[in-house]
Write a protein that holds these residues in place. Structure first.
Motif, PDB file in Angstrom:
ATOM      1  N   LEU A  25     -24.311  10.876   8.108  1.00  0.00           N
ATOM      2  CA  LEU A  25     -24.507  10.446   6.913  1.00  0.00           C
ATOM      3  C   LEU A  25     -23.230  10.065   6.075  1.00  0.00           C
ATOM      4  N   ARG A  26     -22.191  10.974   6.461  1.00  0.00           N
ATOM      5  CA  ARG A  26     -20.715  10.664   6.024  1.00  0.00           C
ATOM      6  C   ARG A  26     -20.243   9.497   6.521  1.00  0.00           C
ATOM      7  N   ASP A  27     -20.399   9.443   7.752  1.00  0.00           N
ATOM      8  CA  ASP A  27     -19.716   8.184   8.658  1.00  0.00           C
ATOM      9  C   ASP A  27     -20.438   6.699   7.957  1.00  0.00           C
ATOM     10  N   VAL A  28     -21.495   6.811   7.593  1.00  0.00           N
ATOM     11  CA  VAL A  28     -22.561   5.604   7.304  1.00  0.00           C
ATOM     12  C   VAL A  28     -21.994   5.374   5.666  1.00  0.00           C
ATOM     13  N   SER A  29     -21.992   6.547   4.902  1.00  0.00           N
ATOM     14  CA  SER A  29     -21.818   6.310   3.525  1.00  0.00           C
ATOM     15  C   SER A  29     -20.346   5.611   3.216  1.00  0.00           C
ATOM     16  N   GLY A  30     -19.315   6.338   4.017  1.00  0.00           N
ATOM     17  CA  GLY A  30     -18.024   5.568   4.083  1.00  0.00           C
ATOM     18  C   GLY A  30     -17.976   4.324   4.364  1.00  0.00           C
ATOM     19  N   SER A  31     -18.532   3.762   5.236  1.00  0.00           N
ATOM     20  CA  SER A  31     -18.431   2.421   6.128  1.00  0.00           C
ATOM     21  C   SER A  31     -19.059   1.578   5.171  1.00  0.00           C
ATOM     22  N   ALA A  32     -20.275   1.939   4.504  1.00  0.00           N
ATOM     23  CA  ALA A  32     -21.229   1.008   3.641  1.00  0.00           C
ATOM     24  C   ALA A  32     -20.662   1.285   2.063  1.00  0.00           C
ATOM     25  N   ARG A  33     -19.662   2.267   1.731  1.00  0.00           N
ATOM     26  CA  ARG A  33     -19.319   2.419   0.473  1.00  0.00           C
ATOM     27  C   ARG A  33     -20.372   2.599  -0.678  1.00  0.00           C
ATOM     28  N   VAL A  34     -21.257   3.532  -0.156  1.00  0.00           N
ATOM     29  CA  VAL A  34     -22.216   4.133  -0.978  1.00  0.00           C
ATOM     30  C   VAL A  34     -22.255   5.695  -0.945  1.00  0.00           C
ATOM     31  N   SER A  35     -22.465   6.260  -2.238  1.00  0.00           N
ATOM     32  CA  SER A  35     -22.282   7.886  -2.123  1.00  0.00           C
ATOM     33  C   SER A  35     -23.285   8.347  -0.946  1.00  0.00           C
ATOM     34  N   LEU A  36     -22.636   9.444  -0.252  1.00  0.00           N
ATOM     35  CA  LEU A  36     -23.311  10.157   0.616  1.00  0.00           C
ATOM     36  C   LEU A  36     -24.884  10.708  -0.017  1.00  0.00           C
ATOM     37  N   GLY A  37     -24.886  11.309  -1.151  1.00  0.00           N
ATOM     38  CA  GLY A  37     -26.138  11.510  -1.945  1.00  0.00           C
ATOM     39  C   GLY A  37     -27.208  10.316  -1.975  1.00  0.00           C
ATOM     40  N   TYR A  38     -26.579   9.229  -2.586  1.00  0.00           N
ATOM     41  CA  TYR A  38     -27.623   8.150  -2.584  1.00  0.00           C
ATOM     42  C   TYR A  38     -28.116   7.465  -1.344  1.00  0.00           C
ATOM     43  N   LEU A  39     -26.941   7.800  -0.150  1.00  0.00           N
ATOM     44  CA  LEU A  39     -27.648   7.306   1.062  1.00  0.00           C
ATOM     45  C   LEU A  39     -28.776   8.347   1.325  1.00  0.00           C
ATOM     46  N   SER A  40     -28.484   9.541   1.196  1.00  0.00           N
ATOM     47  CA  SER A  40     -29.708  10.402   1.780  1.00  0.00           C
ATOM     48  C   SER A  40     -30.804  10.267   1.073  1.00  0.00           C
ATOM     49  N   ALA A  56     -25.184  -3.588   3.427  1.00  0.00           N
ATOM     50  CA  ALA A  56     -23.910  -2.880   3.783  1.00  0.00           C
ATOM     51  C   ALA A  56     -24.294  -1.575   4.680  1.00  0.00           C
ATOM     52  N   ILE A  57     -25.455  -0.901   4.697  1.00  0.00           N
ATOM     53  CA  ILE A  57     -25.974   0.082   5.375  1.00  0.00           C
ATOM     54  C   ILE A  57     -26.168  -0.533   6.904  1.00  0.00           C
ATOM     55  N   CYS A  58     -26.780  -1.532   7.018  1.00  0.00           N
ATOM     56  CA  CYS A  58     -26.912  -2.080   8.334  1.00  0.00           C
ATOM     57  C   CYS A  58     -25.674  -2.399   8.953  1.00  0.00           C
ATOM     58  N   GLY A  59     -24.683  -3.053   8.197  1.00  0.00           N
ATOM     59  CA  GLY A  59     -23.442  -3.325   8.568  1.00  0.00           C
ATOM     60  C   GLY A  59     -22.681  -2.155   9.073  1.00  0.00           C
ATOM     61  N   ALA A  60     -22.934  -1.081   8.470  1.00  0.00           N
ATOM     62  CA  ALA A  60     -22.198   0.331   8.832  1.00  0.00           C
ATOM     63  C   ALA A  60     -22.837   0.984  10.267  1.00  0.00           C
ATOM     64  N   LEU A  61     -24.176   0.614  10.358  1.00  0.00           N
ATOM     65  CA  LEU A  61     -24.753   1.047  11.675  1.00  0.00           C
ATOM     66  C   LEU A  61     -24.676   0.055  12.825  1.00  0.00           C
ATOM     67  N   ASP A  62     -23.639  -1.089  12.615  1.00  0.00           N
ATOM     68  CA  ASP A  62     -23.927  -2.355  13.425  1.00  0.00           C
ATOM     69  C   ASP A  62     -25.280  -2.851  14.039  1.00  0.00           C
ATOM     70  N   VAL A  63     -26.048  -3.030  12.813  1.00  0.00           N
ATOM     71  CA  VAL A  63     -27.333  -3.280  13.147  1.00  0.00           C
ATOM     72  C   VAL A  63     -27.632  -4.657  12.277  1.00  0.00           C
TER      73      VAL A  63
END
Length: 97
Positions: A25-40, A56-63
């Motif tokens: 979660l921390r990896d994706v939240s950092g790359s997507a620039r969204v808070s870890l709590g919100y991503l969760s 942004a999340i999909c970009g962080a996941l390379d999908v």
């Protein structure tokens, strides 16, 4: 039929994609620039993400966003096929004369 919420289905798909990629979660939240709590909360279906955030999340996941949406669509279809009775099973039987 059980109610299907898109935010639940999207969240499940995102969590599956993240885990498959081996990212935290921390990896994706950092790359997507969204808070870890919100991503969760998005992954748990508690928050409905905007299209910008999903991108942004999909970009962080390379999908690709389209791939995530396709997988989510398949998840919804599978859920519907499990919770929906065939129409003929619900129709009353005709009386035999």
């Amino acid at each position: 039929m059980a109610e299907v919420l898109m935010r639940d289905m999207v969240g499940q798909t995102l969590r599956e994609l993240r885990r498959t990629s081996g990212k935290t979660l921390r990896d994706v939240s950092g790359s997507a620039r969204v808070s870890l709590g919100y991503l969760s909360e998005v992954e748990r279906g508690q928050k409905e993400a905007s299209s910008e955030l999903l991108n942004a999340i999909c970009g962080a996941l390379d999908v690709d966003l389209s791939e995530m949406l396709r997988l989510t669509s398949e998840r919804v279809a599978a859920h519907e096929s499990v919770t929906t009775l065939p129409v003929r099973a619900m129709a009353p039987q005709a009386a035999v004369a």
